[in-house]
Design an enzyme around this catalytic site. Structure first.
Site, PDB file in Angstrom:
ATOM      1  N   LYS A 177       0.820  -1.212   0.000  1.00 19.08           N
ATOM      2  CA  LYS A 177       0.000   0.000   0.000  1.00 19.08           C
ATOM      3  C   LYS A 177       0.852   1.261   0.000  1.00 19.08           C
ATOM      4  O   LYS A 177       0.455   2.272  -0.565  1.00 19.08           O
ATOM      5  CB  LYS A 177      -0.968   0.019   1.188  1.00 19.08           C
ATOM      6  CG  LYS A 177      -2.130  -0.938   1.005  1.00 19.08           C
ATOM      7  CD  LYS A 177      -3.300  -0.556   1.902  1.00 19.08           C
ATOM      8  CE  LYS A 177      -4.463  -1.517   1.682  1.00 19.08           C
ATOM      9  NZ  LYS A 177      -5.558  -1.293   2.642  1.00 19.08           N
ATOM     10  N   LYS A 204      -6.062 -11.075  -8.259  1.00 16.55           N
ATOM     11  CA  LYS A 204      -7.290 -11.186  -7.477  1.00 16.55           C
ATOM     12  C   LYS A 204      -8.341 -10.189  -7.993  1.00 16.55           C
ATOM     13  O   LYS A 204      -7.990  -9.081  -8.390  1.00 16.55           O
ATOM     14  CB  LYS A 204      -6.917 -10.859  -6.019  1.00 16.55           C
ATOM     15  CG  LYS A 204      -8.008 -11.113  -5.014  1.00 16.55           C
ATOM     16  CD  LYS A 204      -7.506 -10.809  -3.609  1.00 16.55           C
ATOM     17  CE  LYS A 204      -8.623 -10.189  -2.785  1.00 16.55           C
ATOM     18  NZ  LYS A 204      -8.225  -9.829  -1.433  1.00 16.55           N
ATOM     19  N   LYS A 214     -12.222  -4.392  -6.482  1.00 13.53           N
ATOM     20  CA  LYS A 214     -13.094  -3.279  -6.875  1.00 13.53           C
ATOM     21  C   LYS A 214     -12.299  -2.032  -7.226  1.00 13.53           C
ATOM     22  O   LYS A 214     -12.832  -1.103  -7.812  1.00 13.53           O
ATOM     23  CB  LYS A 214     -14.129  -3.000  -5.784  1.00 13.53           C
ATOM     24  CG  LYS A 214     -13.537  -2.657  -4.443  1.00 13.53           C
ATOM     25  CD  LYS A 214     -14.561  -2.819  -3.313  1.00 13.53           C
ATOM     26  CE  LYS A 214     -13.866  -2.837  -1.964  1.00 13.53           C
ATOM     27  NZ  LYS A 214     -14.540  -3.579  -0.936  1.00 13.53           N
TER      28      LYS A 214
END
Ligand code: TRP
Length: 335
Positions: free
Chosen positions: A118, A200, A203
């Site tokens: 991240k 994966k 969204k």
């Protein structure tokens, strides 16, 4: 055997309200949460504090928090049996997180792969919350003395850290926290992107064809399934070198209860067209009743907010007991 009812093992899990849930969230988490309510005492949390580790638009976060709760209810979480609440409504999470962060090492947090991923992705906002996120997650779990935590692979390292922090605290002060175990579901199917099946389903993917949202209508679901990447073999069978077809088979298998063998037999001699239509139909059938319920719940804000305030009160009652013990043990003055 004794007649005294044993306390059911306690489960806690959380999901961030960072956008509409995908088919991947449904298969990997949401769908199983409802099923666990029979056997376990369940606490389910909308992790809004965790969402703040990445920039959020305030109005959108507020809306998405209600939407996430409504979707969890629509997907089968029964507020009569489980405690459904919003993380920020129970102050003990943030309060315990401070104490736990003082019992978590910089080196441990530095090894978290999600932090590394991240911070690479949001290089302009590598904030302290992103770094201490696992201490907050540990607090979410330990404040309820949860026995089991259903988590996907991407959260396993955080759960391992939670276990280490709990053990360390118990050794240093005295037995306080239940050391939680990961709950591994029966069908742990991980749903991959429809466009890049090595990744994966997410969204936050920039290509909307790569994911199916739980709110997508039937036409959209059919279109996305038809566009899903497959291969040129034209045979419905699962194999490592056929990630696209295998992913569609996983989806179809999870939603219909059919094995890979049964699916291969069902579509033997047919091309991918008929198979993709069947996959789409299985998703549409699974989502239709949930979508109807979701719309109904979202339209009834008084009901939804009532569920959340009751959930918060019940959760806070449990959490406060642990927090008080911890504050006492570490030497914070009680008046
Ligand atoms: N960090 C989890 C995620 O992003 C969400 C979460 C927050 C969670 N607190 C939790 C999951 C406690 C399990 C238990 O998916």
């Amino acid at each position: 055997m004794s007649e005294t009812p044993l306390r059911k093992p306690r489960i806690l899990s959380g999901i961030q309200p960072t956008g509409t849930f995908t088919l991947g969230n449904y298969v990997g988490a949401v769908r199983n949460w409802g099923a666990l309510q029979q056997e376990y005492e369940c606490l389910y949390m909308v992790a809004d504090l965790h969402a703040l580790t990445v920039r959020q638009e305030a109005a959108a976060l507020r809306r998405q928090t209600r939407e996430a709760a409504a979707m969890l209810l629509a997907a089968g979480i029964d507020p009569g049996r489980s405690i459904l609440f919003v993380q920020s409504h129970v102050p003990a999470h943030a309060q315990l997180a401070w104490v736990l962060s003082c019992n978590t090492q910089f080196g441990e947090l530095s090894r978290m792969t999600q932090f590394k991923d991240k911070s690479a992705k949001h290089a302009d906002n590598v904030n302290a919350g992103l770094f201490t996120y696992p201490a907050l997650m540990a607090a979410d779990i330990l404040v309820y003395n949860a026995d089991l935590v259903p988590v996907g692979v991407d959260q396993k390292q955080h759960l391992e850290l939670t276990r280490n922090v709990a053990q360390r605290f118990n050794n240093l002060y005295s037995p306080t926290f239940t050391v939680p175990e990961p709950y591994i579901g029966k069908t742990g199917a991980k749903i991959m992107s429809l466009q890049e099946p090595e990744k994966k389903m997410s969204k936050s993917d920039t290509n909307a064809n790569s994911f199916i949202l739980m709110t997508d209508d039937a036409d959209t679901i059919l279109r996305k399934c038809k566009r899903a990447v497959t291969d040129s073999e034209g045979v419905v069978r699962a194999a490592d070198d056929k990630p696209g077809v295998t992913n569609l088979m996983s989806i179809y298998g999870v939603l219909t209860g059919k094995s890979f063998g049964a699916i291969e037999a069902e579509f033997a001699g047919q091309g991918y067209g008929a198979f993709k239509e069947a996959v789409a139909a299985s998703i549409i059938d699974a989502f239709a009743p949930i979508q109807a319920e979701y719309a109904r719940i979202l339209a009834d804000k008084a009901y939804l907010d009532g569920v959340l305030s009751q959930g918060a009160a019940r959760a806070a009652g449990l959490a406060q007991r642990t927090l008080t013990k911890v504050y006492k043990k570490v030497g914070l003055l009680q008046l």
